[in-house]
Design a protein around this motif. Structure first.
Motif, PDB file in Angstrom:
ATOM      1  N   GLU A 126     -25.885 -16.721  -7.435  1.00 40.09           N
ATOM      2  CA  GLU A 126     -26.507 -15.408  -7.559  1.00 40.09           C
ATOM      3  C   GLU A 126     -27.347 -15.435  -8.832  1.00 40.09           C
ATOM      4  OE1 GLU A 126     -25.193 -10.797  -8.641  1.00 40.09           O
ATOM      5  OE2 GLU A 126     -23.673 -12.310  -8.132  1.00 40.09           O
ATOM      6  N   VAL A 127     -28.618 -15.094  -8.723  1.00 40.42           N
ATOM      7  CA  VAL A 127     -29.525 -15.127  -9.866  1.00 40.42           C
ATOM      8  C   VAL A 127     -30.052 -13.719 -10.127  1.00 40.42           C
ATOM      9  CG1 VAL A 127     -31.632 -16.110 -10.848  1.00 40.42           C
ATOM     10  CG2 VAL A 127     -30.198 -17.500  -9.331  1.00 40.42           C
ATOM     11  N   ARG A 128     -29.862 -13.244 -11.364  1.00 45.78           N
ATOM     12  CA  ARG A 128     -30.359 -11.934 -11.754  1.00 45.78           C
ATOM     13  C   ARG A 128     -31.467 -12.120 -12.791  1.00 45.78           C
ATOM     14  NH1 ARG A 128     -24.763  -8.465 -12.737  1.00 45.78           N
ATOM     15  NH2 ARG A 128     -23.698  -9.104 -10.819  1.00 45.78           N
ATOM     16  N   ILE A 129     -32.568 -11.405 -12.616  1.00 48.10           N
ATOM     17  CA  ILE A 129     -33.660 -11.408 -13.597  1.00 48.10           C
ATOM     18  C   ILE A 129     -33.480 -10.177 -14.481  1.00 48.10           C
ATOM     19  CG2 ILE A 129     -36.138 -11.454 -13.981  1.00 48.10           C
ATOM     20  CD1 ILE A 129     -35.082 -13.898 -12.549  1.00 48.10           C
ATOM     21  N   ILE A 130     -33.379 -10.403 -15.779  1.00 53.31           N
ATOM     22  CA  ILE A 130     -33.103  -9.319 -16.722  1.00 53.31           C
ATOM     23  C   ILE A 130     -34.277  -9.163 -17.678  1.00 53.31           C
ATOM     24  CG2 ILE A 130     -31.560  -8.555 -18.571  1.00 53.31           C
ATOM     25  CD1 ILE A 130     -29.377 -10.211 -17.094  1.00 53.31           C
ATOM     26  N   ASN A 131     -34.722  -7.934 -17.861  1.00 53.67           N
ATOM     27  CA  ASN A 131     -35.865  -7.634 -18.712  1.00 53.67           C
ATOM     28  C   ASN A 131     -35.393  -6.863 -19.946  1.00 53.67           C
ATOM     29  OD1 ASN A 131     -38.257  -6.933 -19.883  1.00 53.67           O
ATOM     30  ND2 ASN A 131     -39.025  -5.709 -18.183  1.00 53.67           N
ATOM     31  N   LEU A 132     -35.460  -7.517 -21.104  1.00 53.46           N
ATOM     32  CA  LEU A 132     -35.072  -6.864 -22.351  1.00 53.46           C
ATOM     33  C   LEU A 132     -36.275  -6.315 -23.111  1.00 53.46           C
ATOM     34  CD1 LEU A 132     -32.343  -9.286 -23.764  1.00 53.46           C
ATOM     35  CD2 LEU A 132     -32.062  -7.260 -22.334  1.00 53.46           C
ATOM     36  N   ALA A 133     -37.443  -6.345 -22.486  1.00 48.46           N
ATOM     37  CA  ALA A 133     -38.661  -5.894 -23.158  1.00 48.46           C
ATOM     38  C   ALA A 133     -38.872  -4.388 -23.015  1.00 48.46           C
ATOM     39  CB  ALA A 133     -39.873  -6.638 -22.606  1.00 48.46           C
ATOM     40  N   THR A 134     -38.100  -3.732 -22.154  1.00 52.16           N
ATOM     41  CA  THR A 134     -38.251  -2.297 -21.939  1.00 52.16           C
ATOM     42  C   THR A 134     -36.906  -1.598 -22.120  1.00 52.16           C
ATOM     43  OG1 THR A 134     -37.795  -2.408 -19.560  1.00 52.16           O
ATOM     44  CG2 THR A 134     -40.086  -2.746 -20.264  1.00 52.16           C
ATOM     45  N   ILE A 135     -36.975  -0.272 -22.343  1.00 51.77           N
ATOM     46  CA  ILE A 135     -35.747   0.511 -22.488  1.00 51.77           C
ATOM     47  C   ILE A 135     -34.929   0.454 -21.206  1.00 51.77           C
ATOM     48  CG2 ILE A 135     -34.804   2.816 -22.869  1.00 51.77           C
ATOM     49  CD1 ILE A 135     -35.987   1.527 -25.355  1.00 51.77           C
ATOM     50  N   MET A 146     -33.232  -2.798 -21.007  1.00 54.58           N
ATOM     51  CA  MET A 146     -32.108  -2.854 -21.939  1.00 54.58           C
ATOM     52  C   MET A 146     -30.873  -2.175 -21.350  1.00 54.58           C
ATOM     53  SD  MET A 146     -32.812  -4.340 -24.967  1.00 54.58           S
ATOM     54  CE  MET A 146     -31.912  -3.480 -26.244  1.00 54.58           C
ATOM     55  N   LYS A 147     -31.094  -1.049 -20.661  1.00 55.08           N
ATOM     56  CA  LYS A 147     -29.969  -0.355 -20.035  1.00 55.08           C
ATOM     57  C   LYS A 147     -29.316  -1.240 -18.985  1.00 55.08           C
ATOM     58  CE  LYS A 147     -31.795   4.333 -20.629  1.00 55.08           C
ATOM     59  NZ  LYS A 147     -32.303   5.541 -19.918  1.00 55.08           N
ATOM     60  N   ASN A 148     -30.139  -1.882 -18.176  1.00 55.12           N
ATOM     61  CA  ASN A 148     -29.602  -2.740 -17.121  1.00 55.12           C
ATOM     62  C   ASN A 148     -28.950  -3.999 -17.688  1.00 55.12           C
ATOM     63  OD1 ASN A 148     -30.535  -0.969 -15.159  1.00 55.12           O
ATOM     64  ND2 ASN A 148     -32.503  -2.015 -14.960  1.00 55.12           N
TER      65      ASN A 148
END
Length: 225
Positions: free
Chosen positions: A162-171, A174-176
């Motif tokens: 299972e691969v999740r793409i996580i974006n820490l560049a936006t609020i 960050m929540k996710n």
């Protein structure tokens, strides 16, 4: 969803072949450090003298059958328990020797792997509530060479992960990203692609060929005059 919950539960319960650390405190919060040399005797009797010399804190193996041998209390079944459940059980056991004993149990072999721009690192998990951002901080933090908008969290069987793409560049990202990591997760931090330098590198052979050709033409023209 149910499968994911079951997987998380099994990953964060004590299992056979896990190594754990156990700290016992008095009811006044004082750490009981090798009372009466019980820990040393237990380790020496098990032929673990080298282990005692190499480690500040002794670690204990949960053997086949789910039992672990601990100082004073002897063999006790911990497999299948969470850390909190193990703490409660051991507090009851150690309270037979120390009034209102307080126990802290930690994993010693739960870990995640961080790859990519942050290098290859193995980060131990010492509790059940470690989040992705904590892991990135423990690995040294993300810098200018890292893409914070495309962090991949890889989980499960590597044949069908299972691969999740996580974006820490936006609020919102960050929540996710405030999610637990599980043992054996792989976190891949994509490096920033330096387009200019890579483009120059890619066309360098062509530029070299053009330069050589022009030089040859100039030399031919000079000698033909």
């Amino acid at each position: 969803m149910l499968l994911a919950l079951e997987e998380a539960k099994s990953n964060y319960t004590l299992q056979e072949n896990d190594y754990i650390e156990v700290e016992v405190y008095t009811n006044e919060g004082e750490l009981i450090i090798d009372p009466n040399n019980e820990i040393r005797r237990e380790l020496n009797s098990g032929g673990n003298n080298q282990q005692l010399r190499q480690q500040e804190k002794p670690q204990f193996l949960i053997r086949e059958g789910g039992l672990v041998k601990l100082p004073l209390v002897g063999d006790i079944a911990l497999a299948g328990l969470t850390l909190n459940e193990a703490d409660s059980l051991l507090e009851r056991e150690y309270s037979a020797y120390y009034e209102d004993a307080f126990v802290i149990t930690r994993y010693n072999n739960k870990r995640v792997i961080v790859l990519g721009s942050m290098g290859g690192q193995v980060i131990p998990l010492q509790n059940e509530n470690t989040h992705l951002i904590e892991i990135l901080a423990l690995a040294g933090g993300v810098g200018n060479q890292s893409r914070v908008d495309k962090i991949r969290l890889i989980r499960g069987d590597l044949n069908d992960p299972e691969v999740r793409i996580i974006n820490l560049a936006t609020i919102e990202g960050m929540k996710n990203a405030s999610l637990k990591v599980l043992p054996n997760d792989i976190i891949y931090v994509e490096p920033v692609q330096r387009i200019t330098s890579e483009a120059v590198r890619d066309i360098s052979p062509i530029l070299g060929l053009i330069t050589s050709t022009l030089t040859l033409i100039l030399l031919v023209n000079r000698f033909s005059e």
